[in-house]
Design an enzyme around this catalytic site. Structure first.
Site, PDB file in Angstrom:
ATOM      1  N   CYS A  83       0.831  -1.203   0.000  1.00 23.72           N
ATOM      2  CA  CYS A  83       0.000   0.000   0.000  1.00 23.72           C
ATOM      3  C   CYS A  83       0.870   1.259   0.000  1.00 23.72           C
ATOM      4  CB  CYS A  83      -0.990  -0.044   1.159  1.00 23.72           C
ATOM      5  SG  CYS A  83      -2.384   1.104   0.972  1.00 23.72           S
ATOM      6  N   HIS A 170      -3.547  -5.411   0.289  1.00 29.35           N
ATOM      7  CA  HIS A 170      -3.080  -5.890   1.589  1.00 29.35           C
ATOM      8  C   HIS A 170      -3.077  -7.420   1.629  1.00 29.35           C
ATOM      9  CE1 HIS A 170      -2.877  -2.019   3.711  1.00 29.35           C
ATOM     10  NE2 HIS A 170      -3.846  -1.663   2.878  1.00 29.35           N
ATOM     11  N   GLU A 172      -1.827  -9.204   3.951  1.00 34.36           N
ATOM     12  CA  GLU A 172      -1.807  -9.661   5.342  1.00 34.36           C
ATOM     13  C   GLU A 172      -3.196  -9.884   5.922  1.00 34.36           C
ATOM     14  OE1 GLU A 172      -1.621  -5.099   5.570  1.00 34.36           O
ATOM     15  OE2 GLU A 172      -1.050  -6.720   4.203  1.00 34.36           O
TER      16      GLU A 172
END
Length: 644
Positions: A83, A170, A172
């Site tokens: 990001c 993202h 994660e």
């Protein structure tokens, strides 16, 4: 740090998920450290097997580039930007950025380029989770695009001949299904010779709590939620039950029968030294006339401290005590509790009075580095009953932040985004928008075969013609709620969508409508639907504060809704929210916000059965003063799970 295993450094630029990245890396068997960018010196660089740059709430500036040029330009080991970090690495190596043109919040489909190394072994097309306003317009020389989406040409890039990668999305978060595999592919490029294996979470947290407690008596405010009860059990194991005192404060902001249910439950489970303080009059008096959500949270947090201190004086514990809080990591992040993080909303356990106690070493927070899913795992390790661990999360401020208030001032007369809303919906419909009612717009979507079955809108049987058109209308509402967009706090309006002709599109189309509206309209951060035809309904803002009559109405609506959806295990949390919006008959509008989540950092919309939603919309009208029911179909991001 001579005893550290081989590790990856996560540079924390203040994104909502910086520690989550580190958590996911450790879960893949590689030790990780979270480091502030300015603290990443030559010694840390020499020891790191790789570096991951987190997201952040700001735009990339020349100062960020200058800071990292000294630290990363000659770093010869793998680099991954996520990001904000993706944008920073691109600019650092000579790429170009663009600001705020194509915002994306929530699920996005990307297409990967053949041979892209991080995507090796993964589907060419996959869903990822976005939360950004800025983007990479051109990759640096010597780099190539590795993945793209319809609205983001550079969703991922990689350097040719170097292990440097950028992901605009993202990996994660759990809502990027292949995110773990992407991180694993990156870690495989890092030279890790000493894999990391965590000790049992239970022993580690208990030991840390024992050390933090010292010789003090521990005093815990028990809300009855999962976090506070797991923290309570940790404290009992850490210092023994004789040194743990607990207080449940009935603030008058609890759900129907909540306080009595909590005490009965704890007694049945064998918890001791738990008392209750009936403080409804105090909380309602202090909240009278307060409309601002941040002020409400601050007042509630301060009153908890006042009640705590009064009870401590009554118990005559002296000065040898410490306050225990069930703070989890998302609370810290949303309160702006790390150096570069933006404040999304101030949690009641991060108000100034609490922060002063933290600074003096008087607060113990056993769960502060854990996410909600980890808290539940810890609870299982501690032997807590599954029924307790499966309880829907309930915020410490309770219904005080689920009853939205208004100070009586005139609402907005119009919205700058209304013409844009019309253009977006006109494009979807292929027909010119109505010009006689500026606050209403129309969009047509074909009904699809995914409607046949449990998610079928009311009135659409299996024999209904699939080629029928669904006509949706929308209006921006004059209330506001908190959101998180691009790692920053937003405080914007919801748009309500309804179908005047009855038939509804399936959930995929509704989700697409919500994403399109939120991504392209700056005035809004949420989309809700209503099964009632609102074409002739005028809502008015009314002066509304936290008071007994409004709370009782919300309690009844909340209880009715939760009893009717209690059988749905996929729903992780389902706030019921009272809005300061009333129809011509004086009936108040409510919102149901069921979400699917694992760690509270991201959340999906639960695709409710439309027949059930129709029943709920009808049944809440049995509650005196309750009117239209809205159903929130906004992911997190851009909408937080709670509205305030």
């Amino acid at each position: 740090m001579p005893d550290l295993p081989d590790h990856v450094v996560v540079l924390d630029f203040g994104g909502q998920y910086a520690h989550l990245i580190a958590n996911r890396v450790r879960g893949l068997g590689v030790y990780s450290l979270v480091v502030q960018p300015e603290d990443f010196d030559a010694a840390l660089a020499a020891r790191a097997a790789g570096v991951i740059l987190s997201g952040g709430p700001q735009s990339v500036t020349d100062a960020h580039v200058d800071l990292m040029r000294l630290r990363l330009e000659a770093f010869g080991k793998p680099l991954l930007g996520i990001c904000f970090g993706h944008q920073l690495l691109a600019k650092l190596f000579g790429g170009e950025l663009a600001h705020g043109c194509d915002r994306q919040y929530g699920p996005t489909s990307i297409r990967c380029v053949a041979g892209a190394r991080l995507f090796a072994g993964l589907p060419v097309e996959q869903s990822v989770w976005m939360s950004h306003g800025d983007h990479v317009a051109h990759v640096p020389s010597g780099f190539r695009v590795a993945a793209s989406s319809d609205s983001c040409a550079v969703a991922a890039y990689e350097a040719e001949g170097r292990d440097i990668f950028g992901l605009q999305f993202h990996p994660e978060v759990v809502h990027t299904p292949h995110g773990g595999a992407l991180l694993k592919n990156f870690l495989a490029l890092c030279r890790i010779e000493t894999p990391w294996r965590a000790d049992g979470m239970r022993q580690r947290v208990v030991d840390q709590t024992r050390a933090a407690a010292g010789d003090a008596t521990l005093f815990l405010l028990v809300s009855g939620g999962v976090d506070s009860l797991v923290a309570l059990q940790v404290c009992i194991e850490a210092v023994g039950p004789g040194r743990v005192r607990s207080l449940h404060v009935d603030t008058g902001l609890m759900r129907l029968g909540e306080s009595d249910d909590i005490l009965r439950f704890l007694a049945a489970e064998g918890f001791a030294n738990i008392e209750i303080e009936r403080a409804e009059a105090l909380f309602l008096r202090e909240l009278a006339g307060v409309a601002d959500p941040e002020k409400k949270r601050a007042i509630i947090g301060r009153l908890f401290v006042d009640v705590l201190r009064a009870r401590l004086r009554a118990l005559d514990l002296g000065d040898d005590w410490k306050l225990v809080q069930g703070t989890i990591y998302p609370d810290t992040i949303e309160s702006g509790g790390t150096k570069n993080a933006a404040r999304i909303k101030t949690h009641h356990n991060r108000v100034p009075e609490i922060q002063q106690m933290i600074d003096r070493g008087l607060v113990v927070e056993p769960l502060r580095d854990l996410y909600k899913d980890e808290v539940r795992l810890l609870g299982r390790e501690l032997g807590l009953p599954q029924a307790l661990l499966d309880r829907h999360p309930f915020p410490g401020p309770g219904l005080g932040i689920r009853l939205l208030c208004h100070d009586g001032s005139p609402g907005p007369e119009g919205f700058a985004d209304q013409p844009k809303l019309e253009r977006i919906l006109q494009h979807g419909a292929g027909t010119p928008p109505s010009r006689d009612r500026i606050s209403i717009s129309t969009i047509h979507y074909p009904l699809s075969t995914d409607q046949v079955g449990s998610q079928q809108p009311p009135g659409e049987g299996a024999g209904s013609p699939i080629r029928r058109k669904s006509i949706l209308r929308g209006r921006i509402l004059p209330v506001r709620s908190v959101g998180v967009q691009g790692d920053e706090r937003s405080y914007r309006h919801p748009a309500v969508v309804w179908s005047p002709t009855g038939p509804w599109p399936g959930w995929p189309a509704l989700n697409a409508v919500a994403a399109q509206l939120v991504n392209q309209l700056a005035d809004i951060n949420r989309v809700v639907i209503c099964l009632d035809d609102l074409s002739g309904v005028d809502f008015s803002l009314r002066e509304t504060y936290v008071a007994r009559d409004g709370l009782d109405r919300l309690r009844q609506v909340d209880d009715l809704l939760h009893r009717r959806i209690a059988h749905i295990p996929e729903i992780w949390q389902a706030p019921a929210i009272a809005l300061p919006l009333f129809d011509a008959d004086g009936r108040q509008a409510f919102v149901l916000r069921p979400v699917c989540s694992r760690d509270a950092m991201t959340a999906d919309v639960y695709p409710i059965d439309f027949d059930l939603l129709a029943d709920l919309s009808r049944e809440i009208r049995a509650v005196p003063g309750a009117g239209h029911l809205f159903y929130d179909i906004t992911t997190k991001p851009p909408g937080t799970i709670e509205w305030e």
